[in-house]
Scaffold this motif. Structure first.
Motif, PDB file in Angstrom:
ATOM      1  N   ASP A 112       3.723  -2.937 -10.196  1.00  0.00           N
ATOM      2  CA  ASP A 112       4.657  -2.117  -9.424  1.00  0.00           C
ATOM      3  C   ASP A 112       5.458  -2.959  -8.434  1.00  0.00           C
ATOM      4  N   LEU A 141      13.022  -1.345 -17.574  1.00  0.00           N
ATOM      5  CA  LEU A 141      12.031  -2.129 -16.849  1.00  0.00           C
ATOM      6  C   LEU A 141      10.820  -2.362 -17.749  1.00  0.00           C
ATOM      7  N   ASN A 190      12.633  -5.989  -8.701  1.00  0.00           N
ATOM      8  CA  ASN A 190      13.765  -5.935  -9.622  1.00  0.00           C
ATOM      9  C   ASN A 190      14.772  -4.863  -9.212  1.00  0.00           C
ATOM     10  N   LYS A 191      14.284  -3.754  -8.718  1.00  0.00           N
ATOM     11  CA  LYS A 191      15.190  -2.717  -8.225  1.00  0.00           C
ATOM     12  C   LYS A 191      15.902  -3.188  -6.963  1.00  0.00           C
ATOM     13  N   LYS A 208       8.375  -4.465 -10.288  1.00  0.00           N
ATOM     14  CA  LYS A 208       9.400  -3.449 -10.553  1.00  0.00           C
ATOM     15  C   LYS A 208      10.202  -3.156  -9.283  1.00  0.00           C
ATOM     16  N   GLN A 214      11.804   2.503 -19.128  1.00  0.00           N
ATOM     17  CA  GLN A 214      10.826   1.431 -19.210  1.00  0.00           C
ATOM     18  C   GLN A 214      10.450   1.184 -20.670  1.00  0.00           C
TER      19      GLN A 214
END
Length: 516
Positions: free
Chosen positions: A428, A422, A434-435, A431, A398
């Motif tokens: 959160d 990231l 995006n994952k 994130k 990150q």
């Protein structure tokens, strides 16, 4: 503009064409001196300046970052970097002129929504398979094989795909502070979004409720066309490979067929067009929508309540720019994508590429530089800036920007899923999204994944069609013109051309599927 980031997918199907044989006559033979030096060797090479053309605005601290990179390469690659930034509004024309004139340039940004297939057909780009095998081990290993396989042109690597996901995030940037000021609950649906837009119009007159993209190069961000990314598009209506940003020729239901709006209008697409017209007439959509070159600019200046954006979350540079002029202002990102496993089709195609023009005299060194930039420490420098000045590391995966002197723009030259970090400042939930997009198992693989459309047989028709479409498409999908009258004029001019393209495309698709 926001078209810049991500993969084509929500993956807009790429126009993958290639009259690759045209490349051979213009190719420059490798230098024997460079050819003897493989990637990873530490032998100091003769000095070379690479000219690189990318889109966007030059970050404040970019020159200091380049100086640091050049210092790190001084005893090995010995490369100087002449990076030319081209404003988004001028990108199509500037890069077209650069390539057609034969200007000496070593690396150049291109994309399926720009003119990559036309440039490949014109022989403008060097095939990269051999160069990458010899000089680009980090470039190759940083992208999964599925990404390479899906982003070849007639089975060859003609440009390096830049992206880190299998489906691109799509959101609206919404002014959270205005929403809360109006006493409106968090937005969960498109209907909620439009109610918010009307509330802004009624009670905050100095802010334009909604500014979609009106420039033709970003027509996928026009109000009507952007609707295709949302969960109510259950048939997965998507532009076909031949016209990567146009819904006039489209696919649906993953059935391997190309459909034509001029033959029969899709009720859902027509509802998007009609809705855009209502929003424009009600002064929800900016009356200047077709003239605004970069929708990010009025948003940064606190002049827009809603804009579309091609990425999950809110980028740090956008948030900071907004707060610079309005400290209490804040963007939030709202998406209506279908997050159910397997609901979205993906062909793993990427939305941004870096290519080596065939006229480059430093092809090997250009790939060596990109390979150097694909090593994590060097990637961190070019992507995030000078450590502890422009950014700080948060663990191994990150980052957090410090101030606004450097902008995030790896998509223009080196973005990949292996060395990318990231944004720690994002929520959160962002994130997690995006994952989610980085895992191909969350999506259904399009049966046309890997299909390459060769436009040789209809290149003239495509050129004529695109010229006609530019007069109508963005205006229709942003509600600027009367739908019935404009569609009739558009159809009268473009339907014969679209039909020829459709027939050729379907013939190639049928042949492709027959071999699977």
């Amino acid at each position: 503009m926001s078209m810049k980031r991500g993969t084509g997918a929500v993956l807009t199907m790429m126009v993958l064409a290639s009259m690759l044989t045209a490349c051979t006559d213009k190719r420059v033979e490798p230098s024997s001196t460079i050819a003897a030096t493989k990637a990873g060797d530490q032998k100091k090479l003769e000095p070379v300046t690479l000219k690189i053309m990318v889109p966007g605005d030059r970050p404040k601290d970019f020159d200091a970052v380049i100086q640091e990179a050049e210092k790190k390469m001084a005893n090995s690659l010995n490369v100087k970097l002449d990076v030319v930034f081209v404003p988004w509004a001028d990108l199509a024309q500037k890069t077209q002129v650069t390539l057609s004139s034969g200007e000496d340039i070593d690396l150049i940004f291109d994309a399926p929504w720009l003119h990559i297939t036309q440039q490949i057909a014109a022989g403008s780009y060097e095939p990269l398979d051999g160069l990458l095998k010899q000089y680009g081990p980090n470039i190759l290993k940083n992208r999964p094989q599925q990404m390479w396989d899906a982003n070849k042109f007639d089975g060859k690597i003609m440009a390096i795909p830049n992206g880190n996901t299998f489906v691109q995030g799509r959101v609206y940037y919404v002014r959270k502070d205005l929403r809360e000021q109006l006493g409106i609950a968090p937005i969960k649906t498109y209907e909620d979004l439009i109610k918010y837009a009307y509330a802004v119009k009624d009670k905050i007159p100095n802010v334009t409720p909604f500014i979609p993209a009106g420039q033709d190069v970003n027509k996928g961000l026009s109000e009507g066309a952007f609707r295709r990314y949302w969960s109510d598009n259950k048939e997965n209506i998507t532009p076909s490979p031949a016209l990567s940003e146009s819904l006039v020729l489209y696919t649906k239901n993953n059935d391997g067929k190309v459909y034509n709006l001029f033959d029969q209008m899709e009720p859902m697409v027509w509802s998007w067009i009609q809705n855009a017209r209502k929003l424009y007439q009600d002064k929800i959509i900016s009356p200047d929508v077709l003239a605004i070159k970069d929708i990010n600019e009025p948003a940064k200046q606190s002049k827009a309540a809603i804009i579309p954006h091609n990425e999950f979350g809110v980028t740090n540079d956008m948030q900071q720019a907004l707060k610079t002029g309005s400290p209490k202002a804040e963007f939030e990102a709202v998406t209506f994508m279908n997050l159910e496993k397997g609901a979205i089709l993906t062909n793993s195609l990427q939305y941004n590429f870096i290519a080596v023009p065939v006229v480059s005299k430093h092809k090997e060194r250009a790939i060596q530089f990109l390979d150097w930039a694909n090593q994590k420490e060097n990637y961190d420098l070019l992507v995030y800036g000078i450590k502890d000045k422009n950014w700080e590391a948060i663990g191994d995966d990150q980052y957090k920007f410090k101030g606004d002197s450097y902008a995030w723009f790896p998509y223009v030259w080196i973005w990949n899923p292996t060395t990318d970090r990231l944004d720690a400042s994002q929520e959160d939930a962002t994130k997690k999204l995006n994952k989610w997009t980085a895992d191909a198992s969350n999506f259904t693989i399009d049966k046309l994944s890997g299909f390459t459309f060769n436009n040789a047989a209809v290149s003239n028709e495509i050129s004529q069609y695109v010229s006609i479409e530019s007069k109508y498409y963005s205006a229709l999908f942003n509600g600027v013109v009367d739908p019935d009258q404009s569609w009739a004029k558009f159809k009268a001019e473009a339907a014969p051309l679209a039909k020829k393209i459709q027939v050729e495309e379907q013939k190639q698709i049928d042949a492709f599927l027959a071999k699977k």
